[in-house]
Write a protein that holds these residues in place. Structure first.
Motif, PDB file in Angstrom:
ATOM      1  N   LEU A   1       0.785  -1.294   0.058  1.00  0.00           N
ATOM      2  CA  LEU A   1      -0.078   0.004   0.192  1.00  0.00           C
ATOM      3  C   LEU A   1       0.976   1.143   0.094  1.00  0.00           C
ATOM      4  N   ASP A   2       0.306   2.358  -0.670  1.00  0.00           N
ATOM      5  CA  ASP A   2       0.908   3.715  -0.566  1.00  0.00           C
ATOM      6  C   ASP A   2       0.953   4.305   0.764  1.00  0.00           C
ATOM      7  N   GLY A   3       2.147   4.543   1.309  1.00  0.00           N
ATOM      8  CA  GLY A   3       2.227   5.077   2.691  1.00  0.00           C
ATOM      9  C   GLY A   3       1.398   6.424   2.847  1.00  0.00           C
ATOM     10  N   LEU A   4       1.075   7.073   2.049  1.00  0.00           N
ATOM     11  CA  LEU A   4       0.327   8.405   2.298  1.00  0.00           C
ATOM     12  C   LEU A   4      -1.211   8.446   2.159  1.00  0.00           C
ATOM     13  N   THR A   5      -1.750   7.805   0.953  1.00  0.00           N
ATOM     14  CA  THR A   5      -3.037   7.560   0.778  1.00  0.00           C
ATOM     15  C   THR A   5      -3.597   6.033   1.286  1.00  0.00           C
ATOM     16  N   GLY A   6      -2.794   5.118   1.531  1.00  0.00           N
ATOM     17  CA  GLY A   6      -3.542   3.946   2.036  1.00  0.00           C
ATOM     18  C   GLY A   6      -4.160   3.153   0.819  1.00  0.00           C
ATOM     19  N   ILE A   7      -3.800   3.412  -0.368  1.00  0.00           N
ATOM     20  CA  ILE A   7      -4.416   2.723  -1.449  1.00  0.00           C
ATOM     21  C   ILE A   7      -2.966   1.898  -2.019  1.00  0.00           C
ATOM     22  N   SER A   8      -3.402   1.126  -3.269  1.00  0.00           N
ATOM     23  CA  SER A   8      -2.308   0.236  -3.777  1.00  0.00           C
ATOM     24  C   SER A   8      -1.114   1.311  -4.243  1.00  0.00           C
ATOM     25  N   HIS A   9      -0.047   0.892  -4.182  1.00  0.00           N
ATOM     26  CA  HIS A   9       1.315   1.869  -4.841  1.00  0.00           C
ATOM     27  C   HIS A   9       1.302   1.198  -6.452  1.00  0.00           C
ATOM     28  N   TYR A  10       2.095   1.741  -7.200  1.00  0.00           N
ATOM     29  CA  TYR A  10       2.244   1.478  -8.765  1.00  0.00           C
ATOM     30  C   TYR A  10       2.646  -0.065  -8.940  1.00  0.00           C
ATOM     31  N   GLN A  11       3.655  -0.713  -8.346  1.00  0.00           N
ATOM     32  CA  GLN A  11       3.862  -1.802  -8.504  1.00  0.00           C
ATOM     33  C   GLN A  11       2.568  -2.994  -8.170  1.00  0.00           C
ATOM     34  N   HIS A  12       2.051  -2.661  -7.156  1.00  0.00           N
ATOM     35  CA  HIS A  12       0.902  -3.615  -6.645  1.00  0.00           C
ATOM     36  C   HIS A  12      -0.249  -3.351  -7.551  1.00  0.00           C
ATOM     37  N   PHE A  13      -0.591  -2.051  -7.915  1.00  0.00           N
ATOM     38  CA  PHE A  13      -1.703  -2.027  -8.932  1.00  0.00           C
ATOM     39  C   PHE A  13      -1.420  -2.610 -10.078  1.00  0.00           C
TER      40      PHE A  13
ATOM     41  N   PHE B   1      -3.386   9.390 -10.521  1.00  0.00           N
ATOM     42  CA  PHE B   1      -3.715   7.798  -9.986  1.00  0.00           C
ATOM     43  C   PHE B   1      -4.588   7.108 -11.152  1.00  0.00           C
ATOM     44  N   CYS B   2      -5.029   5.945 -10.933  1.00  0.00           N
ATOM     45  CA  CYS B   2      -5.576   5.083 -11.981  1.00  0.00           C
ATOM     46  C   CYS B   2      -6.632   4.184 -11.252  1.00  0.00           C
ATOM     47  N   VAL B   3      -7.641   3.965 -12.072  1.00  0.00           N
ATOM     48  CA  VAL B   3      -8.568   3.244 -11.594  1.00  0.00           C
ATOM     49  C   VAL B   3      -9.004   2.071 -12.744  1.00  0.00           C
ATOM     50  N   LEU B   4      -9.018   0.926 -12.343  1.00  0.00           N
ATOM     51  CA  LEU B   4      -9.609  -0.121 -13.385  1.00  0.00           C
ATOM     52  C   LEU B   4     -11.064  -0.663 -12.792  1.00  0.00           C
ATOM     53  N   LEU B   5     -11.946  -0.430 -13.801  1.00  0.00           N
ATOM     54  CA  LEU B   5     -13.193  -0.822 -13.613  1.00  0.00           C
ATOM     55  C   LEU B   5     -13.587  -2.060 -14.339  1.00  0.00           C
ATOM     56  N   LEU B   6     -13.609  -3.021 -13.538  1.00  0.00           N
ATOM     57  CA  LEU B   6     -13.826  -4.428 -13.951  1.00  0.00           C
ATOM     58  C   LEU B   6     -15.551  -4.637 -14.387  1.00  0.00           C
TER      59      LEU B   6
ATOM     60  N   ARG C   1     -16.757   0.736  -6.622  1.00  0.00           N
ATOM     61  CA  ARG C   1     -17.265  -0.570  -6.110  1.00  0.00           C
ATOM     62  C   ARG C   1     -16.147  -1.467  -5.466  1.00  0.00           C
ATOM     63  N   SER C   2     -16.500  -2.211  -4.759  1.00  0.00           N
ATOM     64  CA  SER C   2     -15.380  -3.117  -3.963  1.00  0.00           C
ATOM     65  C   SER C   2     -14.435  -3.950  -4.873  1.00  0.00           C
ATOM     66  N   GLU C   3     -15.131  -4.207  -6.204  1.00  0.00           N
ATOM     67  CA  GLU C   3     -14.000  -5.291  -6.794  1.00  0.00           C
ATOM     68  C   GLU C   3     -13.247  -4.394  -7.754  1.00  0.00           C
ATOM     69  N   ASP C   4     -13.650  -3.018  -7.852  1.00  0.00           N
ATOM     70  CA  ASP C   4     -12.700  -1.968  -8.867  1.00  0.00           C
ATOM     71  C   ASP C   4     -11.368  -1.881  -8.062  1.00  0.00           C
ATOM     72  N   LEU C   5     -10.321  -1.783  -8.856  1.00  0.00           N
ATOM     73  CA  LEU C   5      -8.993  -1.743  -8.500  1.00  0.00           C
ATOM     74  C   LEU C   5      -8.520  -0.084  -8.466  1.00  0.00           C
ATOM     75  N   PHE C   6      -7.786   0.367  -7.370  1.00  0.00           N
ATOM     76  CA  PHE C   6      -7.678   1.953  -7.547  1.00  0.00           C
ATOM     77  C   PHE C   6      -6.014   2.027  -6.845  1.00  0.00           C
ATOM     78  N   GLY C   7      -5.277   2.623  -7.556  1.00  0.00           N
ATOM     79  CA  GLY C   7      -3.936   2.758  -7.277  1.00  0.00           C
ATOM     80  C   GLY C   7      -3.407   4.025  -7.415  1.00  0.00           C
TER      81      GLY C   7
ATOM     82  N   LEU D   1      -0.157   6.031  -9.116  1.00  0.00           N
ATOM     83  CA  LEU D   1       0.853   5.822  -9.852  1.00  0.00           C
ATOM     84  C   LEU D   1       2.252   6.711  -9.428  1.00  0.00           C
ATOM     85  N   GLY D   2       1.941   7.684  -8.780  1.00  0.00           N
ATOM     86  CA  GLY D   2       3.074   8.696  -8.299  1.00  0.00           C
ATOM     87  C   GLY D   2       2.592   9.996  -8.491  1.00  0.00           C
ATOM     88  N   GLY D   3       3.103  10.926  -7.319  1.00  0.00           N
ATOM     89  CA  GLY D   3       2.792  12.163  -7.249  1.00  0.00           C
ATOM     90  C   GLY D   3       1.350  12.374  -7.325  1.00  0.00           C
TER      91      GLY D   3
END
Length: 580
Positions: A410-422, A491-496, A478-484, A486-488
């Motif tokens: 997880l990204d230390g500031l925002t608590g969402i996935s960081h670039y590599q994990h996303f 941000f990026c969201v993948l809506l499945l 939604r709970s199944e969407d991926l949110f990360g 990317l830096g600075g």
């Protein structure tokens, strides 16, 4: 619930008498600790002038009661020193067991979890040697509380049930029933209809132990709220309000107000909900951190947000986030301390086994010198056992390392996935989606003029803007969407399982909400905006790199066409603008 149980060490009460028998007088005083605390304090003051003529055993008993009183009044440092002196110098097994149990609680209060769990392991290992009924009962109840505090539900329930079978004369079943129900509640294994909860309420009420009974009533009210029965919860809170006020136990006073606020919020009565929530804040200390205060700030945040008071909502949200972070950090600290204590105990056992085996080898060498071949074979067996023990230890160590690795995603500031994990998770999700011929949309988000915000207002406000952006986005995902991140400010969201039109609508709602969000700055408030680019698998395919490239292309088009807009990549020179 685990914190509520720490100081509730109550026994049946007696009336104060003249000091004709100091030993009996001290026993009577001890029995009144929480049943009638004012009388208990008065009896301590009455016997202190008589201390010089007390026997050595009676003097140690008095010192134990003084230490208990210091701990009850929050003087943990002084009481810890007194408990150590009783353990090390009194020579009384009963007082040593009682002081050890209370020292366990004292360490936990001060968040010295490693020492607390190490002491818990020591007390658990000493249980077979404890024969005195009162001492054994004290150790069992304190171990149940400590393990519940460490989120070891099964062990906490096990020790509570052992305490049920070890209740000494003069004690009721209230406390072990309470501990069992509290552990089940903290382990999410309790409902409003659970027999363990009803049994604890009935027994503690019949035993006239109001603090334990109030605790169970408040658990029942919380369960009614969780089960979407706020009217039942309010009726129950009204029923126990007088008893909570009389007992004046801070955790119950705080939790009853927060539960009242939650119930009114569920009923749609925002005015009463806000009043109850502010009453809870009024009795809390400025530096308090607890799960109850976290829930209280969440209620206030939801009310202010619904009423459109963005600045107030953001303020309460920041308090909520701080409480949540402190709560999660405390949970992690407890879990880590428990694991370290277990690892240390395992190492001690291994060392004991190793030394034992070495002693066995030396004995065999002295007594079986004539049987060299048999001795050699024994060495091989012992070495194999040591090797197996080491392998088991390494396996457990590796498992602990894997747990810590999960926290690094997880990204230390925002608590969402960081670039590599996303990118890793998004790539896997797209591969699975391609197999079932599904469709997905990728949204690239970039905050407009973010560098100007940092340069003008400082990085602290920039960090607050990033956190606020994440909170806004999560409202629409939604709970199944991926949110990360990317830096600075990217941000990026993948809506499945999301078509292009749905993806554009979600992206535009995110854009509009960000535009409407205000952030406090010195002297007023500040708004900010974001540009968004959308790419879908129907044109870009299922390769993450291509999706990201097309979404970035659409994002840069949005930037060039005036920012604060959503543009979808169409695979041609045409633009699809959601803000048009």
């Amino acid at each position: 619930m685990a914190a509520m149980a720490w100081c509730l060490l109550v026994q049946p009460g007696y009336a104060a008498t003249s000091i004709t028998n100091p030993g009996q007088f001290l026993d009577q005083a001890e029995s009144l600790r929480l049943k009638d605390h004012a009388q208990f304090a008065q009896m301590l003051a009455q016997i202190h002038p008589e201390a010089p003529r007390l026997s050595e055993a009676e003097q140690w008993h008095l010192r134990y009661l003084d230490a208990w009183e210091d701990m009850f009044n929050g003087n943990y440092i002084k009481s810890e020193t007194e408990f150590h002196q009783i353990i090390d110098r009194s020579g009384d097994p009963v007082l040593i067991a009682k002081a050890s149990g209370l020292l366990l609680s004292n360490l936990a209060f001060n968040r010295r979890y490693e020492e607390a769990f190490a002491l818990a392991n020591h007390l658990a290992s000493s249980l077979p040697e404890v024969k005195n009924p009162e001492s054994r009962y004290t150790l069992l109840t304190n171990l149940s509380q400590m393990l519940d505090f460490g989120e070891q539900t099964d062990l906490a329930v096990q020790y509570a049930r052992m305490a049920e079978d070890a209740v000494p004369p003069g004690e009721s079943l209230c406390r072990p029933f309470y501990l069992e129900a509290a552990a089940l509640y903290n382990g999410k294994r309790l409902t409003s209809a659970s027999s363990e909860l009803r049994r604890a309420i009935d027994v503690c009420t019949a035993a006239k132990e109001p603090v334990f009974a109030n605790g169970m009533w408040l658990v029942l009210a919380s369960l009614h709220i969780d089960e979407n029965q706020p009217a039942k919860a309010l009726a129950l809170l009204d029923q126990v309000a007088a008893s909570v006020r009389t007992a004046h136990y801070y955790p119950h006073r705080l939790s009853s107000r927060v539960e009242r606020a939650q119930a009114y919020l569920k009923l749609g009565n925002d005015g009463e909900a806000k009043k109850a929530a502010l009453d809870a804040l009024a009795i809390s200390q400025p530096d308090d951190t607890s799960e109850w205060l976290m829930d209280d700030y969440q209620v206030l945040y939801q009310i202010e947000k619904q009423q459109g008071h963005n600045a107030a909502a953001l303020n309460y949200y920041e308090h909520y986030s701080n409480q949540e972070k402190s709560h999660l950090d405390d949970i992690r600290s407890r879990a880590l301390a428990y694991d370290m204590a277990e690892q240390h105990l395992l190492m001690q056992k291994m060392e004991t086994e190793r030394l034992s085996k070495q002693n066995s080898i030396l004995t065999l060498q002295q007594t079986l010198t004539a049987k060299a071949i048999e001795t050699g074979r024994l060495y091989i067996v012992l070495l194999v056992l040591v090797l197996v023990s080491v392998i088991l230890w390494l396996f457990r160590l590796k498992r602990s390392q894997l747990r810590f690795k999960q926290l690094s995603c997880l990204d230390g500031l925002t608590g969402i996935s960081h670039y590599q994990h996303f990118t890793s998770e998004a790539g896997r999700a797209l591969q699975l989606l391609e197999k079932k011929h599904g469709i997905a949309c990728l949204i690239a988000i970039d905050l407009d003029h973010f560098k100007q915000i940092n340069d003008t207002h400082g990085h602290a406000l920039g960090d607050a803007v990033l956190k606020c952006t994440v909170a806004v986005c999560q409202q629409h995902l939604r709970s199944e969407d991926l949110f990360g991140r990317l830096g600075g400010e990217e941000f990026c969201v993948l809506l499945l399982d999301c078509h292009r039109e749905q993806g554009m609508a979600i992206a535009d709602r995110i854009r509009a909400t960000i535009e409407a969000t205000l952030v406090d700055v010195e002297g007023g408030v500040m708004s900010f905006s974001a540009s968004l680019g959308v790419a879908c698998t129907d044109r870009s395919g299922y390769e993450l790199q291509r999706l990201c490239k097309d979404a970035d292309a659409a994002l840069y088009r949005a930037k060039r066409h005036g920012r604060n807009r959503v543009i979808a990549d169409t695979g041609s020179d045409d633009l699809q603008d959601a803000t048009a």
